[in-house]
Design an enzyme around this catalytic site. Structure first.
Site, PDB file in Angstrom:
ATOM      1  N   HIS A   1       1.928   4.601  -2.927  1.00  0.00           N
ATOM      2  CA  HIS A   1       2.059   6.052  -2.782  1.00  0.00           C
ATOM      3  C   HIS A   1       3.460   6.516  -3.185  1.00  0.00           C
ATOM      4  O   HIS A   1       3.618   7.530  -3.864  1.00  0.00           O
ATOM      5  CB  HIS A   1       1.797   6.454  -1.331  1.00  0.00           C
ATOM      6  CG  HIS A   1       0.375   6.326  -0.903  1.00  0.00           C
ATOM      7  ND1 HIS A   1      -0.648   7.058  -1.464  1.00  0.00           N
ATOM      8  CD2 HIS A   1      -0.200   5.531   0.038  1.00  0.00           C
ATOM      9  CE1 HIS A   1      -1.792   6.743  -0.884  1.00  0.00           C
ATOM     10  NE2 HIS A   1      -1.545   5.809   0.028  1.00  0.00           N
TER      11      HIS A   1
ATOM     12  N   GLU B   1      -5.724   7.790  -2.894  1.00  0.00           N
ATOM     13  CA  GLU B   1      -5.590   6.368  -2.573  1.00  0.00           C
ATOM     14  C   GLU B   1      -5.521   5.456  -3.791  1.00  0.00           C
ATOM     15  O   GLU B   1      -5.289   4.248  -3.638  1.00  0.00           O
ATOM     16  CB  GLU B   1      -6.755   5.923  -1.687  1.00  0.00           C
ATOM     17  CG  GLU B   1      -6.747   6.508  -0.302  1.00  0.00           C
ATOM     18  CD  GLU B   1      -5.500   6.116   0.487  1.00  0.00           C
ATOM     19  OE1 GLU B   1      -5.017   4.981   0.326  1.00  0.00           O
ATOM     20  OE2 GLU B   1      -5.003   6.962   1.246  1.00  0.00           O
TER      21      GLU B   1
ATOM     22  N   HIS C   1       0.825  -1.207   0.000  1.00  0.00           N
ATOM     23  CA  HIS C   1       0.000   0.000   0.000  1.00  0.00           C
ATOM     24  C   HIS C   1       0.864   1.264   0.000  1.00  0.00           C
ATOM     25  O   HIS C   1       0.699   2.143  -0.852  1.00  0.00           O
ATOM     26  CB  HIS C   1      -0.912  -0.024   1.230  1.00  0.00           C
ATOM     27  CG  HIS C   1      -1.808   1.154   1.362  1.00  0.00           C
ATOM     28  ND1 HIS C   1      -3.130   1.135   0.979  1.00  0.00           N
ATOM     29  CD2 HIS C   1      -1.583   2.409   1.836  1.00  0.00           C
ATOM     30  CE1 HIS C   1      -3.684   2.312   1.209  1.00  0.00           C
ATOM     31  NE2 HIS C   1      -2.757   3.109   1.739  1.00  0.00           N
ATOM     32  N   GLU C   2       1.778   1.336   0.942  1.00  0.00           N
ATOM     33  CA  GLU C   2       2.617   2.532   1.039  1.00  0.00           C
ATOM     34  C   GLU C   2       3.559   2.664  -0.157  1.00  0.00           C
ATOM     35  O   GLU C   2       3.872   3.780  -0.588  1.00  0.00           O
ATOM     36  CB  GLU C   2       3.421   2.516   2.343  1.00  0.00           C
ATOM     37  CG  GLU C   2       2.579   2.453   3.605  1.00  0.00           C
ATOM     38  CD  GLU C   2       1.530   3.539   3.673  1.00  0.00           C
ATOM     39  OE1 GLU C   2       1.747   4.625   3.091  1.00  0.00           O
ATOM     40  OE2 GLU C   2       0.487   3.314   4.293  1.00  0.00           O
TER      41      GLU C   2
END
Length: 584
Positions: free
Chosen positions: A533, A559, A529-530
């Site tokens: 980004h 997101e 997830h990170e």
């Protein structure tokens, strides 16, 4: 058009204004993130992290790294502007002395390897001695009529249509941000607005400090294994390791001496220290059979920093009151409208979505709760007819194990951190054509530093990865943010763009003893997830620094890349080939 320059009427005057403004922020350099402590509200969910924020020209978000940097003589090619991916060993780094503070020297990358606590304190004192009050300074810039009028002049210029989309977006966002900073308010209202902003800054800082201090303060020392019966071996090992490192700081030397042998705590015999950081807290909530222990730890978590000297209850009330006053001054009905002014959606649409989700999930949630009660009753649980918050995670885990024969703890050996990162980087190469290589030597011991290269082998970005939980020094949750953004205007020579640098922080289960960090599948998801980004920030090709990478993206859109990367964790073919590794 060459995006290095923006052409508009009176560009000499406007350019001078913008350059002066950038230099003011650059010289201040007060947006440098703390090197020791990060304050935030603790959260066990991997979705909790600072999102992309608006980046006005006078904002804090881009002032880091605008100093007049030069290449270090010990590392001439390691820089955001370099064409090689190399980092010197820590042994080659210049050693600091009390007279030489590395944070007061010019550098390309923060010299974490030689930074000490006293260096940070001295640097903060230096910043404070050179700058006016931070909030007052930012209000002065945010409410600058010359800057605001200059951006309005650009927007109303006949040459507006000749600007690129990125340049138009910058101008439009600066105008919107200036209005939200009170540039249009009259004298009396502006003075009141500024007092509110200053008070909100103090209250927010105090809130975060209280949360961190309260988190550090809590520690449940367990000497009777019955209190934590059911915790898996990984959690017991972590709790024993924490007891070794925390025993002295929690209880002092005298008690340490009376607890003879506890400095050699083991997973089997203890003692064990339970804390409120995610790996420790969740293990108790999910696996501790002792209901009283679950209740105690849960209560400590949900009442964190709510009473006493570290209580935030009154602070929350003051923040809400001041936010409403601020909204009214700006012409909004409530603070929610102020917040949504920089997002794609509206308050009504957001509320509509929440109601849609609630109505769609209600019946299923009621049925899930009924299933949980029935299952716990079938297992002879005394609390079956009165399940409380501290019971739900525990019985949900037991139901999942019974119904699907899935035990998340048994998957840990397949997800050692080094192999997860290898799988993640392999995916990045397949999907984006990039290679990610270690560039260690410029980060603290537990932090990884990487160089991202394109298909030709040229560096295009760098990033730090701080994987492990450290509740005494680090907030809970997981997040990604920038160190610097890609920018041509802020490059060394104004031709090749300055390369972006990101940082990722998680709160994964740290290594226990000589074993590597063994992760749950949920923790694997968090890393992916990170990294999504981080990829958005690092793979940008936009040279206009104020809208490159994660900058200037609405929070209700930010997101997308992170959710995209998460889906690979569930991709059957890729998981079988690259992500599910041999048992450690």
């Amino acid at each position: 058009m060459d995006h290095t320059h923006v052409y508009f009427p009176n560009r000499g005057l406007i350019g001078a204004l913008l350059i002066a403004n950038m230099l003011l922020v650059a010289r201040s350099s007060f947006s440098i993130k703390p090197l020791v402590l990060c304050y935030s509200f603790p959260c066990i969910y991997h979705k909790h992290f600072p999102k992309s924020h608006p980046c006005p020209l006078w904002s804090l978000s881009f002032s880091f790294g605008l100093q007049n940097l030069h290449r270090s003589p010990t590392c001439p090619s390691v820089a955001p502007f370099s064409s090689h991916c190399y980092a010197p060993s820590m042994a080659t780094a210049p050693q600091s002395t009390p007279e030489v503070n590395p944070l007061l020297q010019d550098f390309d990358f923060p010299p974490f390897d030689v930074v000490k606590a006293d260096h940070v304190i001295l640097r903060i004192h230096t910043i404070l001695s050179q700058l006016p009050d931070k909030v007052k300074f930012m209000l002065m810039l945010g409410q600058s009529k010359p800057f605001y009028n200059a951006f309005k002049a650009i927007q109303e210029s006949p040459k507006w249509s000749t600007l690129s989309d990125a340049q138009k977006r910058i101008v439009e966002s600066q105008i919107k941000e200036a209005v939200l900073e009170g540039v249009s308010l009259e004298d009396d209202k502006k003075e009141h607005f500024n007092k509110i902003q200053q008070e909100l800054a103090k209250l927010s800082q105090k809130f975060e400090e209280n949360v961190l201090e309260a988190t550090k303060k809590f520690g449940k020392l367990v000497t009777d294994k019955k209190e934590i019966e059911g915790l898996p071996a990984t959690a017991l090992g972590l709790a024993a390791q924490t007891a070794v490192s925390k025993l002295f700081s929690f209880f002092g030397y005298a008690l340490l001496q009376s607890l003879k042998g506890h400095e050699n705590a083991t997973a089997e015999n203890g003692p064990w220290m339970i804390t409120l950081d995610a790996p420790s807290y969740l293990s108790v909530m999910q696996h501790a059979r002792n209901r009283s222990s679950r209740k105690e730890v849960y209560h400590a978590y949900v009442t964190l920093a709510s009473t006493g000297d570290l209580g935030n209850t009154e602070i929350i009330g003051q923040i809400l009151k001041l936010r409403l006053e601020k909204a009214k001054l700006l012409g909004y009905n409530n603070y929610a409208e102020v917040s949504m002014a920089t997002k794609m959606s509206t308050v009504d649409k957001a509320q509509g979505l929440l109601e849609k989700l609630r109505s769609a999930s209600w019946d299923a949630a009621v049925q899930d709760m009924e299933d949980l009660k029935n299952f716990s009753k079938s297992q002879g649980a005394a609390e079956a007819d009165d399940l409380n918050h501290w019971d739900l995670n525990f019985w949900s885990e037991r139901l999942r194990e019974s119904k699907y024969d899935i035990n998340e703890e048994e998957l840990r050996p397949f997800f050692s951190l080094p192999k997860v990162m290898d799988g993640l980087f392999s995916l990045a190469k397949m999907a984006f054509g990039i290679d990610i290589e270690p560039a260690d030597g410029l980060a603290p011991s537990d932090v990884r530093f990487y160089c991202v290269k394109d298909s030709t082998g040229s560096p295009i970005a760098y990033f730090y990865f701080d994987p492990y939980s450290c509740p005494s020094e680090k907030r809970g949750g997981a997040w990604m943010d920038e160190v610097v953004a890609r920018s041509r205007a802020l490059s060394r020579d104004g031709t090749k763009a300055r390369l972006p640098i990101a940082h990722m922080a998680c709160n994964k289960t740290p290594p226990v003893g000589s074993k590597p960090s063994l992760m749950t599948f949920s923790e694997v998801e968090t890393v992916f997830h990170e990294f999504g980004h981080a990829l958005q920030h690092m793979l940008t090709k936009q040279d206009e620094g104020l809208v490159s990478g994660i900058r200037g993206i609405e929070l209700d859109a930010v997101e997308l890349p992170s959710q995209f990367m998460e889906t690979w964790c569930y991709h059957r073919h890729y998981s079988n080939k690259s992500l599910i590794f041999n048992r450690h």
